[in-house]
Structure formats: C-alpha cells, structure tokens
Design a protein around this motif. Structure first.
Motif, PDB file in Angstrom:
ATOM      1  N   GLY A   1       4.077   4.317   0.936  1.00 26.64           N
ATOM      2  CA  GLY A   1       4.085   2.869   0.736  1.00 26.64           C
ATOM      3  C   GLY A   1       3.238   2.413  -0.431  1.00 26.64           C
ATOM      4  O   GLY A   1       2.899   1.234  -0.528  1.00 26.64           O
ATOM      5  N   GLN A   2       2.909   3.305  -1.349  1.00 24.16           N
ATOM      6  CA  GLN A   2       2.094   2.941  -2.506  1.00 24.16           C
ATOM      7  C   GLN A   2       2.976   2.535  -3.678  1.00 24.16           C
ATOM      8  O   GLN A   2       4.192   2.701  -3.653  1.00 24.16           O
ATOM      9  CB  GLN A   2       1.179   4.108  -2.900  1.00 24.16           C
ATOM     10  N   ARG A   3       2.367   2.000  -4.713  1.00 26.02           N
ATOM     11  CA  ARG A   3       3.114   1.510  -5.864  1.00 26.02           C
ATOM     12  C   ARG A   3       3.760   2.666  -6.636  1.00 26.02           C
ATOM     13  O   ARG A   3       3.237   3.777  -6.656  1.00 26.02           O
ATOM     14  CB  ARG A   3       2.191   0.714  -6.804  1.00 26.02           C
ATOM     15  N   ARG A   4       4.884   2.343  -7.284  1.00 24.57           N
ATOM     16  CA  ARG A   4       5.620   3.373  -8.029  1.00 24.57           C
ATOM     17  C   ARG A   4       4.748   4.048  -9.073  1.00 24.57           C
ATOM     18  O   ARG A   4       4.746   5.277  -9.202  1.00 24.57           O
ATOM     19  CB  ARG A   4       6.839   2.737  -8.714  1.00 24.57           C
ATOM     20  N   SER A   5       3.981   3.248  -9.828  1.00 24.16           N
ATOM     21  CA  SER A   5       3.146   3.818 -10.890  1.00 24.16           C
ATOM     22  C   SER A   5       2.045   4.705 -10.317  1.00 24.16           C
ATOM     23  O   SER A   5       1.646   5.688 -10.952  1.00 24.16           O
ATOM     24  CB  SER A   5       2.535   2.697 -11.733  1.00 24.16           C
ATOM     25  N   GLU A   6       1.561   4.368  -9.128  1.00 24.01           N
ATOM     26  CA  GLU A   6       0.497   5.159  -8.509  1.00 24.01           C
ATOM     27  C   GLU A   6       1.019   6.511  -8.041  1.00 24.01           C
ATOM     28  O   GLU A   6       0.356   7.535  -8.218  1.00 24.01           O
ATOM     29  CB  GLU A   6      -0.107   4.377  -7.347  1.00 24.01           C
ATOM     30  N   VAL A   7       2.219   6.517  -7.435  1.00 22.61           N
ATOM     31  CA  VAL A   7       2.790   7.779  -6.961  1.00 22.61           C
ATOM     32  C   VAL A   7       3.257   8.627  -8.137  1.00 22.61           C
ATOM     33  O   VAL A   7       2.988   9.830  -8.199  1.00 22.61           O
ATOM     34  CB  VAL A   7       3.954   7.513  -5.988  1.00 22.61           C
TER      35      VAL A   7
ATOM     36  N   PHE B   1      10.568  -0.255  -1.557  1.00 25.16           N
ATOM     37  CA  PHE B   1      10.085   0.806  -0.661  1.00 25.16           C
ATOM     38  C   PHE B   1       8.749   0.390  -0.037  1.00 25.16           C
ATOM     39  O   PHE B   1       8.490   0.622   1.143  1.00 25.16           O
ATOM     40  CB  PHE B   1       9.870   2.118  -1.423  1.00 25.16           C
ATOM     41  N   ARG B   2       7.930  -0.233  -0.852  1.00 23.89           N
ATOM     42  CA  ARG B   2       6.589  -0.650  -0.422  1.00 23.89           C
ATOM     43  C   ARG B   2       6.690  -1.750   0.637  1.00 23.89           C
ATOM     44  O   ARG B   2       5.996  -1.702   1.661  1.00 23.89           O
ATOM     45  CB  ARG B   2       5.844  -1.126  -1.666  1.00 23.89           C
ATOM     46  N   ARG B   3       7.570  -2.728   0.394  1.00 30.44           N
ATOM     47  CA  ARG B   3       7.766  -3.807   1.350  1.00 30.44           C
ATOM     48  C   ARG B   3       8.410  -3.286   2.637  1.00 30.44           C
ATOM     49  O   ARG B   3       8.105  -3.737   3.736  1.00 30.44           O
ATOM     50  CB  ARG B   3       8.644  -4.891   0.726  1.00 30.44           C
ATOM     51  N   THR B   4       9.302  -2.307   2.476  1.00 33.45           N
ATOM     52  CA  THR B   4       9.961  -1.709   3.639  1.00 33.45           C
ATOM     53  C   THR B   4       8.947  -0.972   4.507  1.00 33.45           C
ATOM     54  O   THR B   4       8.980  -1.063   5.743  1.00 33.45           O
ATOM     55  CB  THR B   4      11.066  -0.740   3.186  1.00 33.45           C
ATOM     56  N   ALA B   5       8.033  -0.244   3.871  1.00 31.62           N
ATOM     57  CA  ALA B   5       6.998   0.465   4.634  1.00 31.62           C
ATOM     58  C   ALA B   5       6.097  -0.518   5.373  1.00 31.62           C
ATOM     59  O   ALA B   5       5.759  -0.309   6.543  1.00 31.62           O
ATOM     60  CB  ALA B   5       6.176   1.347   3.693  1.00 31.62           C
ATOM     61  N   SER B   6       5.712  -1.607   4.702  1.00 28.21           N
ATOM     62  CA  SER B   6       4.861  -2.611   5.348  1.00 28.21           C
ATOM     63  C   SER B   6       5.568  -3.235   6.540  1.00 28.21           C
ATOM     64  O   SER B   6       4.975  -3.398   7.614  1.00 28.21           O
ATOM     65  CB  SER B   6       4.486  -3.707   4.340  1.00 28.21           C
ATOM     66  N   THR B   7       6.844  -3.586   6.361  1.00 29.21           N
ATOM     67  CA  THR B   7       7.615  -4.192   7.446  1.00 29.21           C
ATOM     68  C   THR B   7       7.804  -3.201   8.590  1.00 29.21           C
ATOM     69  O   THR B   7       7.692  -3.563   9.769  1.00 29.21           O
ATOM     70  CB  THR B   7       8.980  -4.661   6.924  1.00 29.21           C
TER      71      THR B   7
ATOM     72  N   VAL C   1      -3.715  -0.301   3.960  1.00 29.30           N
ATOM     73  CA  VAL C   1      -2.848   0.818   3.555  1.00 29.30           C
ATOM     74  C   VAL C   1      -2.243   0.561   2.179  1.00 29.30           C
ATOM     75  O   VAL C   1      -2.217   1.436   1.315  1.00 29.30           O
ATOM     76  CB  VAL C   1      -1.739   1.050   4.597  1.00 29.30           C
ATOM     77  N   THR C   2      -1.734  -0.666   1.992  1.00 29.43           N
ATOM     78  CA  THR C   2      -1.069  -1.005   0.736  1.00 29.43           C
ATOM     79  C   THR C   2      -2.032  -1.494  -0.343  1.00 29.43           C
ATOM     80  O   THR C   2      -1.601  -1.818  -1.452  1.00 29.43           O
ATOM     81  CB  THR C   2       0.000  -2.087   0.983  1.00 29.43           C
ATOM     82  N   ASN C   3      -3.328  -1.562   0.000  1.00 28.85           N
ATOM     83  CA  ASN C   3      -4.374  -1.942  -0.959  1.00 28.85           C
ATOM     84  C   ASN C   3      -4.211  -3.366  -1.470  1.00 28.85           C
ATOM     85  O   ASN C   3      -4.426  -3.643  -2.644  1.00 28.85           O
ATOM     86  CB  ASN C   3      -4.415  -0.971  -2.150  1.00 28.85           C
ATOM     87  N   HIS C   4      -3.809  -4.267  -0.575  1.00 27.57           N
ATOM     88  CA  HIS C   4      -3.804  -5.679  -0.911  1.00 27.57           C
ATOM     89  C   HIS C   4      -5.214  -6.234  -0.773  1.00 27.57           C
ATOM     90  O   HIS C   4      -6.010  -5.723   0.018  1.00 27.57           O
ATOM     91  CB  HIS C   4      -2.857  -6.454   0.002  1.00 27.57           C
ATOM     92  N   LYS C   5      -5.526  -7.285  -1.510  1.00 24.40           N
ATOM     93  CA  LYS C   5      -6.886  -7.824  -1.546  1.00 24.40           C
ATOM     94  C   LYS C   5      -7.376  -8.245  -0.175  1.00 24.40           C
ATOM     95  O   LYS C   5      -8.543  -8.096   0.156  1.00 24.40           O
ATOM     96  CB  LYS C   5      -6.947  -9.010  -2.510  1.00 24.40           C
ATOM     97  N   SER C   6      -6.472  -8.794   0.647  1.00 22.04           N
ATOM     98  CA  SER C   6      -6.899  -9.269   1.960  1.00 22.04           C
ATOM     99  C   SER C   6      -7.322  -8.133   2.876  1.00 22.04           C
ATOM    100  O   SER C   6      -7.988  -8.344   3.874  1.00 22.04           O
ATOM    101  CB  SER C   6      -5.766 -10.060   2.624  1.00 22.04           C
ATOM    102  N   GLY C   7      -6.924  -6.903   2.528  1.00 27.61           N
ATOM    103  CA  GLY C   7      -7.292  -5.770   3.366  1.00 27.61           C
ATOM    104  C   GLY C   7      -8.381  -4.913   2.768  1.00 27.61           C
ATOM    105  O   GLY C   7      -8.629  -3.799   3.214  1.00 27.61           O
ATOM    106  N   VAL C   8      -9.054  -5.426   1.735  1.00 26.28           N
ATOM    107  CA  VAL C   8     -10.085  -4.663   1.045  1.00 26.28           C
ATOM    108  C   VAL C   8     -11.442  -5.298   1.265  1.00 26.28           C
ATOM    109  O   VAL C   8     -11.598  -6.506   1.072  1.00 26.28           O
ATOM    110  CB  VAL C   8      -9.788  -4.580  -0.473  1.00 26.28           C
TER     111      VAL C   8
ATOM    112  N   HIS D   1      -9.257   3.402  -3.913  1.00 30.13           N
ATOM    113  CA  HIS D   1      -8.304   3.295  -2.800  1.00 30.13           C
ATOM    114  C   HIS D   1      -8.081   4.674  -2.190  1.00 30.13           C
ATOM    115  O   HIS D   1      -7.686   5.607  -2.891  1.00 30.13           O
ATOM    116  CB  HIS D   1      -6.986   2.710  -3.305  1.00 30.13           C
ATOM    117  N   ILE D   2      -8.354   4.806  -0.897  1.00 26.93           N
ATOM    118  CA  ILE D   2      -8.175   6.073  -0.186  1.00 26.93           C
ATOM    119  C   ILE D   2      -6.894   6.002   0.634  1.00 26.93           C
ATOM    120  O   ILE D   2      -6.715   5.092   1.443  1.00 26.93           O
ATOM    121  CB  ILE D   2      -9.366   6.358   0.755  1.00 26.93           C
TER     122      ILE D   2
END
Length: 419
Positions: free
Chosen positions: A231-237, A324-330, A345-352, A265-266
């Motif tokens: 569920g991570q960003r394309r550029s990160e994977v 893919f990222r939105r699908t994993a979150s959903t 998990v998705t490293n959004h600001k609200s979860g950091v 981000h772990i």
C-alpha cells in the motif's frame, strides 16, 4: 506622483493594489521609490548616462534610509556629469532576465533541493516555452492565462492547475530574490475545479492485475505484487533499496529523503512480501531492488499500464497505480483496521507522530502496522485465489466434466488389472 519624501510618508505607503506604483522625490531630481503589492519599497534614481536614460537601483527601504538614498542619488548624478559614471562600481539600470534563463536556475537552486518531485515541475514548466524570450517584468497575467487555456483545450484541465502552481512558485521565488518586484500571476486562481479521486479496484480487477503480474518477468511482476501488498506509493516501491530492507525482521525502513512528508517511515513487511523479495537476484554493485540497468530505478510505467489494460474487461473504468494505495486502505478498513493505524501504514500526516515524539519514537505503531499489513496480505491472497465472476461458470463446467473423465480412467485401470 511627485512629493517631498519623508520617513513618515515612506512608512505610511500602502502596498500596491494590482500593479506597483512609483512616488518621485520633489527634493532630489531623479530619486523615486517603487512600492510593490507586498508593500516592499525600493529606491531608484533616473539619470541619463552615455546618451541613454537609465534607472539605477539604490536599495530597499528602510535598509537604505531616505537620507542615504538622497545622498547616493546625488553622487550618481555628479559622477555622470563629470563623466566618471562608467568608472564607478555602481550597476546601471537593473537588468531583468528572461523566463527561459530563470527556469533552469529555479530548478537547480530551489526545486531540486526542496522538492522530491522536481522533475514533474520541470516538465510542466515547459508548457511556458512560448514565453521563454520574454523578460520577467514583461510577462502579464493574460500571457499565462493563454497558456493555461491551451492546456485545457488539449483535454488536460488538471494539468493546467499544475502549470499555474509551478509558474506561481517560480515567480514568487523571483520576487524573493529581487529579480522582479511583483508576481504577475499572484491573483490568478486555478482554472479547473478538481474532484478528488475515490477509485477503488474491484476484486475482479485485483485478480486480473495479479494474474498479469505473474506473466510479467522481473522487475515489473514482483514490483506489482509488492505495490499491492504494502500500500505504499509507486515511487517508494519502485525506488526500493536493498540497504533499506531487513528481511530477517521483515522491516522496510524508508528514509526521510524518499518519502513525501520528509519523515522516516517504517513498513513492516508481511510474510508474502518477504517471500517475494527473497526470490529476487541482486544486481552487482547496485542498491536498487527493481532496476534494469543497476544505475537507476525502473521506469516505463505508462507502457506497463497499457499492458495491464489489455488484460482487463472492456468496461473497466480508468485506473492509476495510486489506486492500489487507496484500495489497500479501503481493504484494511473493511477488515476492521482502525483509521489512525491505516494512516500510519500509508504514512499520511494524520497518522504520524510529530515533534520530539517523531525523533525518538522511530517505530511508531510498529506492531499495529504489522498486524494491519498481515491482515491485508491475507485478505489480498484470498481475493486473488478466488475465481473471478467471469470465469466461475467456465470453471464449473470443467469441474462437472472431470469426475466422468476420472471414472473412465479408473475403470480402464481396473479392467487392465482384472485382465
């Protein structure tokens, strides 16, 4: 406008409403002050040197006092009268650079050091190539609007918004450096209203893309699977490094320099993702996990998308890798993972966690994230193992024939044995 300048009148000058304005000093000939839309006040003097009328910058107020500005203006006028102006270190009328010259400077000095997606900024600024020969102070809002209208007419309205955002950043940077006094696009608003995407892949689409990933060789096949599992960003994977991985502990540690919000981000890797990574061969003297050259991460995602598109049903709506990222979150939300854990998990600001906590607590929500990704990996495995609706009838027909065929073979063997 002409008046006897005073410190009081300079302090009282209001920012320009739309375009900068000038106030000439009645006491010293040629001296004037320009006031920008930001309220910045700059002293200049107008003189005729070598047969040419020149505007010469003296400096900003209040760094340069009114008394100093008057004295400097008279010194410049005196040096011109004595024919010594060219021998002085004073710079003649300010030189305004062109857009074509300043764009590469903006990319090198500002975008690259401060923006991870600087290549996209560089690309979108090419839309303004028609203005490259224009001096910055000669570019008008109407010029930029025409470029934006052309982008919209080509069927890419959201790209017009990106183009405006890029040219605004460039112009603000030029104002900050003193290359221009005001930004010609300061009052422009995004030309297109954007609707936030909410596209989530269906189970059948997930199965189709998974099946396609199994037909792709390295690097794109395993890349697609890891994109879905993590569920991570394309550029990160796609830019994953071996040095970021600890496969023994199932940990992927993304440094701040590689993530959007510039925070460590772990990502706890589920067993399925670890198993995929353990099968991959490593390029000699290369740290990239997914590469074809050993010198850079993979690219060519447009061609990969076209190959995937050919395997999907004809009525499939437009999709992007970010879905893919939105699908994993959903998917994690459906199986009961808490929203703040999904954000972590998705490293959004609200979860950091921010501040001191972010510095010392490097493994924030590690156990919760691991459990969430393991649950999602199990759910994803169930989805990919289940037959799709389009193939269910076909498979049931095959299964209905198998028992008869098997019985026939067994009866043959029995007959052979009895004989």
């Amino acid at each position: 406008m002409k008046q006897t300048l005073t410190t009081k009148s300079l302090d009282a000058m209001k920012p320009a409403a739309v375009k900068r304005y000038e106030v000439r000093d009645a006491k010293v000939n040629g001296l004037h002050v320009r006031v920008s839309t930001t309220g910045a006040r700059m002293f200049y003097t107008m003189s005729r040197a070598n047969g040419k009328r020149r505007r010469i910058k003296i400096g900003p107020y209040p760094v340069i006092s009114l008394a100093d500005a008057r004295r400097r203006a008279m010194e410049i006028a005196r040096s011109i009268e004595l024919g010594e102006f060219d021998e002085t270190p004073e710079i003649p009328e300010e030189t305004v650079t062109t857009l074509g010259v300043v764009i590469p400077q903006f990319i090198e000095l500002h975008a690259k050091p401060n923006t991870k997606d600087w290549k996209r900024t560089q690309s979108v600024l090419r839309k303004f190539d028609g203005l490259n020969d224009r001096h910055l102070d000669q570019i008008k809002r109407q010029d930029v609007t025409k470029v934006l209208d052309g982008i919209i007419a080509n069927g890419t309205p959201t790209r017009a918004n990106r183009a405006l955002s890029a040219i605004k950043k460039l112009m603000n940077w030029c104002v900050m450096r003193g290359d221009i006094e005001t930004s010609p696009v300061a009052l422009l608003r995004p030309p297109t209203r954007e609707i936030q995407r909410d596209r989530v892949l269906t189970d059948d689409e997930i199965r189709a893309i998974w099946r396609h990933s199994e037909t792709e060789d390295y690097p794109f096949g395993p890349f697609l699977k890891l994109l879905m599992f993590t569920g991570q960003r394309r550029s990160e994977v796609s830019g994953m490094r071996w040095s970021e991985l600890n496969l023994d502990e199932g940990i992927w540690e993304l440094p701040a320099s590689r993530v959007k919000n510039a925070r460590l981000h772990i990502v706890p890797l589920p067993a399925q993702a670890v198993a995929i990574l353990q099968t991959l061969h490593r390029f000699l003297d290369s740290d990239f996990v997914f590469t074809t050259t050993g010198r850079s991460a993979i690219s060519g995602f447009g061609r990969l998308k076209e190959r995937i598109k050919a395997t999907l049903p004809e009525n499939t709506q437009d999709w992007r890798f970010h879905d893919f990222r939105r699908t994993a979150s959903t998917g994690m939300a459906k199986i009961g993972v808490m929203p703040h854990v999904i954000d972590a998990v998705t490293n959004h600001k609200s979860g950091v966690v921010s501040g001191v906590g972010a510095t010392y607590n490097r493994y924030t929500y590690l156990n919760e994230k691991r459990e969430a990704l393991e649950l999602w990996a199990s759910e994803l495995t169930k989805i990919t193992m289940k037959p799709s609706a389009t193939n269910a009838g076909r498979r049931s027909e095959q299964f209905s024939v198998l028992p008869t065929t098997t019985a026939f073979k067994n009866s043959g063997r029995d007959c052979a044995k009895s004989a």
